[in-house]
Design a protein around this motif. Structure first.
Motif, PDB file in Angstrom:
ATOM      1  N   LEU A 120     -21.294  45.356  -3.415  1.00  0.00           N
ATOM      2  CA  LEU A 120     -20.920  45.454  -2.006  1.00  0.00           C
ATOM      3  C   LEU A 120     -22.098  45.917  -1.151  1.00  0.00           C
ATOM      4  CD1 LEU A 120     -17.357  47.024  -2.333  1.00  0.00           C
ATOM      5  CD2 LEU A 120     -17.949  44.657  -1.836  1.00  0.00           C
ATOM      6  N   ALA A 121     -22.897  46.868  -1.698  1.00  0.00           N
ATOM      7  CA  ALA A 121     -24.069  47.319  -0.948  1.00  0.00           C
ATOM      8  C   ALA A 121     -25.065  46.179  -0.746  1.00  0.00           C
ATOM      9  CB  ALA A 121     -24.741  48.474  -1.685  1.00  0.00           C
ATOM     10  N   THR A 180      -8.646  46.183  -8.899  1.00  0.00           N
ATOM     11  CA  THR A 180      -9.055  47.573  -9.114  1.00  0.00           C
ATOM     12  C   THR A 180      -7.850  48.485  -9.319  1.00  0.00           C
ATOM     13  OG1 THR A 180     -10.972  47.157  -7.691  1.00  0.00           O
ATOM     14  CG2 THR A 180     -10.441  49.439  -8.164  1.00  0.00           C
ATOM     15  N   GLN A 220     -19.654  47.230  -8.757  1.00  0.00           N
ATOM     16  CA  GLN A 220     -19.044  46.770  -7.513  1.00  0.00           C
ATOM     17  C   GLN A 220     -19.635  47.482  -6.303  1.00  0.00           C
ATOM     18  OE1 GLN A 220     -17.022  44.059  -7.339  1.00  0.00           O
ATOM     19  NE2 GLN A 220     -17.744  44.073  -9.458  1.00  0.00           N
ATOM     20  N   VAL A 221     -19.947  48.770  -6.476  1.00  0.00           N
ATOM     21  CA  VAL A 221     -20.604  49.486  -5.383  1.00  0.00           C
ATOM     22  C   VAL A 221     -21.950  48.832  -5.067  1.00  0.00           C
ATOM     23  CG1 VAL A 221     -21.632  51.678  -4.694  1.00  0.00           C
ATOM     24  CG2 VAL A 221     -19.432  51.657  -5.875  1.00  0.00           C
ATOM     25  N   LEU A 236     -11.368  57.185  -8.913  1.00  0.00           N
ATOM     26  CA  LEU A 236     -12.290  56.283  -8.224  1.00  0.00           C
ATOM     27  C   LEU A 236     -11.666  54.906  -8.001  1.00  0.00           C
ATOM     28  CD1 LEU A 236     -15.719  57.107  -9.946  1.00  0.00           C
ATOM     29  CD2 LEU A 236     -14.989  57.685  -7.629  1.00  0.00           C
ATOM     30  N   ALA A 266     -10.984  53.375  -4.431  1.00  0.00           N
ATOM     31  CA  ALA A 266     -11.641  52.115  -4.058  1.00  0.00           C
ATOM     32  C   ALA A 266     -10.618  51.053  -3.687  1.00  0.00           C
ATOM     33  CB  ALA A 266     -12.523  51.633  -5.213  1.00  0.00           C
ATOM     34  N   LEU A 269     -16.951  49.638 -11.772  1.00  0.00           N
ATOM     35  CA  LEU A 269     -16.860  50.176 -10.410  1.00  0.00           C
ATOM     36  C   LEU A 269     -18.249  50.439  -9.839  1.00  0.00           C
ATOM     37  CD1 LEU A 269     -13.859  52.654 -10.789  1.00  0.00           C
ATOM     38  CD2 LEU A 269     -13.858  50.390  -9.722  1.00  0.00           C
ATOM     39  N   ILE A 270     -19.162  50.945 -10.694  1.00  0.00           N
ATOM     40  CA  ILE A 270     -20.531  51.175 -10.226  1.00  0.00           C
ATOM     41  C   ILE A 270     -21.182  49.854  -9.823  1.00  0.00           C
ATOM     42  CG2 ILE A 270     -22.821  51.955 -10.924  1.00  0.00           C
ATOM     43  CD1 ILE A 270     -21.468  54.019 -12.710  1.00  0.00           C
TER      44      ILE A 270
END
Length: 689
Positions: A412-413, A245, A408-409, A217, A221, A405-406
């Motif tokens: 960004l969303a 990352t 960051q998702v 991931l 990413a 990472l979650i």
């Protein structure tokens, strides 16, 4: 950067989901791990008694304590057993510097007694710096890299290893050969841990899966964000978060179980150790740099401004220097990373208090990541950490990276959603402005179209003036040379010829009858050349300059060029032009033509052919004038031919009065054998062949 307030419902939902993921991941990783307090069992004088260790109920047992060692030797189990009297005790974990007394190799021996029966046992071997071989009695059960007493033969490895021991006898002996080359600190950094093999199977399965997913991931990413940065280089924040990352992926893959070896099959130790130390020195400063790009001066205190330069220096040091040098900075780098984490926490808390956009999501992911890093640092420095049982070899780093990472998702969303809303609002404003501007654009449209047509016409006129001679309509010298040189390059094998046409006595014509009459002579010559070229696509006429014309005869040899030149000369000699100032009077003139061909002269250069043709013109003209000097030049004139100035035979001087009689005969004699072209000012006649 635009600042928005996070919707409370979206934030709450994201936090709840992330918390559930955190708890479920932790339970999966630690499902089969016991949380009982670790038994205080230690090896004494090279012996470890497992009398009070029960594999089914007791937690995994670290094999720490006092081992026997043989410095600077790699002994087989038999040799170690025979020379136990020469061994020296050492406390494991045992770390030694490469420049110390045990410089490259040590053999460790530990005797196990009262081993539980009827159960398959396994051993977790934390990464040993930087190669080893493990023997159970006289059987080799594990190895990492290549061990040797010769430094140039040592090959390092990385990552923890899970070893299957099977069902053991009540008593057994472990012989561990350790050799180090390329690392500042060799030896056993963490004690090996004994547990039922089923326990280590579950541990390996859960952790290798978690680490593999996190690495994949993170790599995906990082690459995708780099691609997005390539399409929008102005957004520097994309570059910093992508590099951060990727560094997390590299650090995770070279620590723990060494997942890069599982993913890629083989991975050099020299690269792995550099990735690990680059993660120590550069990861957190990159994260701070990302915060500064997002939130501006509020996230870049004065002290933080020097971190990128220091990290760049450390990066170059790690890349360019031998591993034995930069690994000496291990503890300094860990302290530096801890300071960077504290600075990051201060920045995040400041942004949180200022209620900046998306900072709550970012704070949650950052907390998970930094907590996992601090946990692993605690395990490294003190042998234990929070949220993990003692002595089970667990690491929270992959889980922290996954949660980061979650987050960051979600981060960004969040911004993508608000960017879309902002774009919609901007679109409404643009539509209103567009309606206002449409009327002005329609008014200017017709004006611009008219101006465009005028400019296009001017452009065509200028292009025509640039390429053509304004008087004759032929190509000018520059256009002719450029066009013919391209033809020569395209077709170098065929023959071609050049005719240089020069009007005889053109200067006198211009002086006697004026510029307008002289221009009519030039136009008549150009019309004759155009007529000659009809039907020949590879024949090109041009005005070369002044009273000179040039005719390119593509696909023609010297013989054909001579015929063309003769035909042109004859036709021009028969031409009669009316004299504007003398009604009823006609004028005749002649031209001299020089010929050059690739067949005869062996030249393919346009410049050389033009020079050869020009020389031929002068040669022919001088030859004709010289011959005329020996045969008493005769000029016949009438009102139908052309007027000439009177010539006095007695004095040899031209008269000033203009003669237009019906006809007369003038004889002029030249002295000796001199060229008449040198007798300037005596005869001003016009050659008529």
């Amino acid at each position: 950067m635009r600042h928005f307030r996070m919707d409370s419902g979206l934030l709450s939902g994201f936090l709840y989901i992330s918390l559930l993921l955190l708890l479920s991941s932790y339970l999966v990783v630690n499902l089969d791990q016991k949380k009982d307090k670790t038994l205080q069992l230690q090896a004494e004088k090279g012996k470890f008694s497992l009398t009070f260790w029960y594999p089914q109920t007791s937690p995994p047992q670290p094999l720490s304590g006092e081992w026997f060692s043989f410095p600077d030797q790699l002994l087989s189990p038999e040799a170690a057993a025979e020379n136990m009297a020469l061994s020296s005790p050492v406390i494991v974990p045992d770390v030694w510097h490469s420049n110390g007394p045990r410089r490259h190799a040590v053999t460790y021996v530990l005797s196990l007694s009262d081993i539980p029966q009827q159960i398959e046992l396994g051993l977790l071997i934390p990464e040993i710096k930087n190669s080893f071989r493990l023997f159970l009695d006289d059987r080799e059960v594990a190895s990492g890299g290549v061990s040797s007493v010769h430094p140039d033969q040592i090959e390092g490895y990385f990552g923890d290893k899970v070893v299957y021991l099977g069902m053991l006898r009540p008593d057994a002996q472990l012989t561990l050969q350790v050799s180090n080359y390329g690392h500042a600190r060799g030896g056993i950094h963490e004690a090996m841990i004994l547990a039922p093999y089923e326990h280590w199977q579950a541990y390996y399965r859960n952790n290798i899966l978690l680490e593999g997913v996190v690495i994949c991931l993170a790599l995906l990413a990082g690459i995708l964000i780099l691609v997005e940065f390539a399409h929008g280089p102005k957004h520097k924040e994309l570059l910093w978060i992508a590099l951060f990352t990727l560094l997390l992926a590299g650090y995770t893959g070279t620590t723990g179980l060494g997942t890069f070896l599982t993913l890629f099959g083989a991975f050099p130790w020299e690269i792995a150790v550099r990735l690990e130390y680059i993660g120590f020195s550069c990861a957190i400063p990159l994260f701070i740099k990302w915060l500064g790009s997002l939130y501006g001066p509020e996230a870049t205190p004065r002290l933080v401004q020097y971190l990128p330069w220091l990290s760049l220096f450390l990066l170059l040091l790690i890349i360019l220097t031998p591993s034995v040098l930069f690994t000496e900075l291990l503890y300094a780098l860990l302290v530096y990373m801890s300071i960077c984490i504290l600075l990051t926490v201060m920045i995040v808390v400041r942004l949180f208090l200022l209620n900046r956009a998306g900072i709550r999501i970012l704070a949650f992911g950052g907390f998970a990541l930094f907590a996992s890093i601090l946990h692993d640092l605690g395990v490294f420095f003190f042998g234990g950490g929070f949220l993990a049982g003692e002595g089970n070899g667990s690491s929270l780093m992959p889980l922290g990276v996954l949660l980061f990472l979650i987050s960051q998702v979600g981060f960004l969303a969040f911004f993508r959603t608000h960017e879309q809303l902002w774009i919609i609002q901007l679109n409404h404003h643009l539509q209103d402005d567009t309606a206002t501007l449409e009327n002005q654009l329609n008014e200017r449209k017709q004006e611009l179209q008219l101006r465009s047509r005028e400019l296009e016409q001017r452009r065509r006129d200028l292009q025509q003036l640039k390429n053509e001679d304004e008087l004759t309509g032929l190509s000018n010298r520059h256009t002719f040379v450029q066009q013919i040189m391209e033809r020569i390059k395209r077709n170098q094998r065929s023959n071609f010829a050049v005719l240089m046409i020069d009007i005889d006595y053109f200067k006198q014509i211009n002086d006697e009858y004026g510029r307008e009459f002289a221009e009519s002579v030039l136009r008549r010559v150009s019309q004759r050349l155009i007529k000659e070229c009809k039907g020949h696509f590879d024949w090109v006429p041009a005005r070369y300059g002044g009273d000179e014309f040039v005719l390119w005869l593509g696909g023609s040899d010297f013989k054909q060029a001579s015929r063309v030149a003769e035909r042109i000369q004859q036709d021009i000699a028969r031409m009669q032009l009316p004299i504007f100032s003398q009604p009823g009077s006609m004028f005749k003139f002649t031209v001299s033509i020089g010929i050059a061909s690739s067949e005869r002269d062996g030249e393919t250069s346009l410049d050389a052919l033009l020079a050869r043709a020009a020389d031929d013109v002068h040669h022919q003209r001088n030859k004709q004038r010289f011959q005329q000097g020996y045969q008493q030049a005769r000029i016949v004139a009438s009102t139908q031919v052309f007027p000439v100035k009177g010539f006095n035979i007695e004095t040899g001087n031209a008269e000033s009065s203009l003669k237009t009689t019906a006809g007369f005969n003038i004889k002029a004699a030249f002295n000796g054998k001199t060229d008449p072209s040198e007798e300037k000012g005596k005869v001003r006649g016009y050659r008529d062949d």
